[in-house]
Design a protein around this motif. Structure first.
Motif, PDB file in Angstrom:
ATOM      1  N   GLU A  37       0.112  -0.385  -4.419  1.00  0.00           N
ATOM      2  CA  GLU A  37      -1.196  -0.773  -4.906  1.00  0.00           C
ATOM      3  C   GLU A  37      -1.965   0.472  -5.331  1.00  0.00           C
ATOM      4  O   GLU A  37      -1.897   1.511  -4.694  1.00  0.00           O
ATOM      5  CB  GLU A  37      -1.964  -1.505  -3.815  1.00  0.00           C
ATOM      6  N   ALA A  38      -2.706   0.326  -6.403  1.00  0.00           N
ATOM      7  CA  ALA A  38      -3.581   1.402  -6.862  1.00  0.00           C
ATOM      8  C   ALA A  38      -5.007   0.983  -6.513  1.00  0.00           C
ATOM      9  O   ALA A  38      -5.226   0.167  -5.621  1.00  0.00           O
ATOM     10  CB  ALA A  38      -3.397   1.605  -8.365  1.00  0.00           C
ATOM     11  N   PRO A  78      -0.499  -1.710 -10.534  1.00  0.00           N
ATOM     12  CA  PRO A  78       0.198  -1.008  -9.448  1.00  0.00           C
ATOM     13  C   PRO A  78       0.916   0.230  -9.987  1.00  0.00           C
ATOM     14  O   PRO A  78       1.249   0.315 -11.166  1.00  0.00           O
ATOM     15  CB  PRO A  78       1.206  -2.043  -8.942  1.00  0.00           C
ATOM     16  N   LEU A  79       1.126   1.183  -9.099  1.00  0.00           N
ATOM     17  CA  LEU A  79       1.878   2.384  -9.432  1.00  0.00           C
ATOM     18  C   LEU A  79       3.357   2.104  -9.188  1.00  0.00           C
ATOM     19  O   LEU A  79       3.712   1.462  -8.195  1.00  0.00           O
ATOM     20  CB  LEU A  79       1.420   3.559  -8.582  1.00  0.00           C
ATOM     21  N   PRO A 127       0.826  -1.201   0.000  1.00  0.00           N
ATOM     22  CA  PRO A 127       0.000   0.000   0.000  1.00  0.00           C
ATOM     23  C   PRO A 127       0.864   1.256   0.000  1.00  0.00           C
ATOM     24  O   PRO A 127       1.930   1.287   0.619  1.00  0.00           O
ATOM     25  CB  PRO A 127      -0.794  -0.109   1.307  1.00  0.00           C
ATOM     26  N   ALA A 128       0.393   2.287  -0.681  1.00  0.00           N
ATOM     27  CA  ALA A 128       1.148   3.543  -0.756  1.00  0.00           C
ATOM     28  C   ALA A 128       1.374   4.121   0.632  1.00  0.00           C
ATOM     29  O   ALA A 128       2.368   4.804   0.871  1.00  0.00           O
ATOM     30  CB  ALA A 128       0.430   4.546  -1.649  1.00  0.00           C
ATOM     31  N   GLU A 170       6.105  -0.404 -20.005  1.00  0.00           N
ATOM     32  CA  GLU A 170       6.110  -0.511 -18.545  1.00  0.00           C
ATOM     33  C   GLU A 170       7.562  -0.682 -18.082  1.00  0.00           C
ATOM     34  O   GLU A 170       8.398  -1.173 -18.836  1.00  0.00           O
ATOM     35  CB  GLU A 170       5.275  -1.712 -18.105  1.00  0.00           C
ATOM     36  N   PRO A 171       7.875  -0.306 -16.849  1.00  0.00           N
ATOM     37  CA  PRO A 171       9.260  -0.458 -16.373  1.00  0.00           C
ATOM     38  C   PRO A 171       9.758  -1.891 -16.536  1.00  0.00           C
ATOM     39  O   PRO A 171       9.076  -2.845 -16.184  1.00  0.00           O
ATOM     40  CB  PRO A 171       9.160  -0.082 -14.890  1.00  0.00           C
TER      41      PRO A 171
END
Length: 153
Positions: A35-36, A42-43, A2-3, A76-77
């Protein structure tokens, strides 16, 4: 994760990801994901470490480090060895309708010697960040040292 597990500063490269210190100079430490919204991807956040939390003798772009390459909205990364990351960048940019000047600028930047230029940029700034316009939007290209050394893949 979680952010809320990370501070604003940790997710915006103004605090060390390991100890939350705001004392630099910082070394790029790769990326973390948060988590988004449910069902959303996900961010991904670029993160940094302060001098005491940077492993002894670790240079941000030593030869055994992977590079995390991201092209905002297109790639994406992904962690790759630097030569592969540069080839992937060119392969992704070349077919885009960038316009002659933008395409020539990237061709010039990615010509022979690109690895040294990218290593120097990352050593100085902790990352390489370039931009281009596509369909009226500004997109970012980012290359940062990955968290996982190439030798441990």
């Amino acid at each position: 994760m979680p952010a809320g597990e990370y501070s604003y500063g940790q997710l915006h490269e103004t605090e060390c990801i390991a100890c939350r210190s705001a004392d630099g100079p910082f070394t790029s430490a790769g990326h973390v994901s948060t988590e988004a919204d449910p069902g959303a991807d996900p961010l991904v956040w670029a993160v940094v470490t302060c001098p005491p939390c940077t492993p002894e003798g670790e240079h941000p772009m030593s030869d055994d480090r992977l590079v995390t390459l991201e092209i905002e909205g297109l790639v994406e990364p992904v962690a790759l060895p630097l030569p592969e990351a540069l080839a992937r960048l060119w392969d992704e940019l070349r077919p885009l309708p960038l316009g002659r000047l933008q395409l020539e600028a990237y061709r010039h930047f990615l010509r022979a010697g690109a690895e040294e230029r990218v290593r120097a940029a990352i050593a100085q700034d902790g990352m390489l960040q370039l931009s281009f316009a596509l369909n009226g939007e500004i997109r970012l290209v980012r290359a940062t040292p990955a968290l996982v050394p190439a030798a441990t893949r």
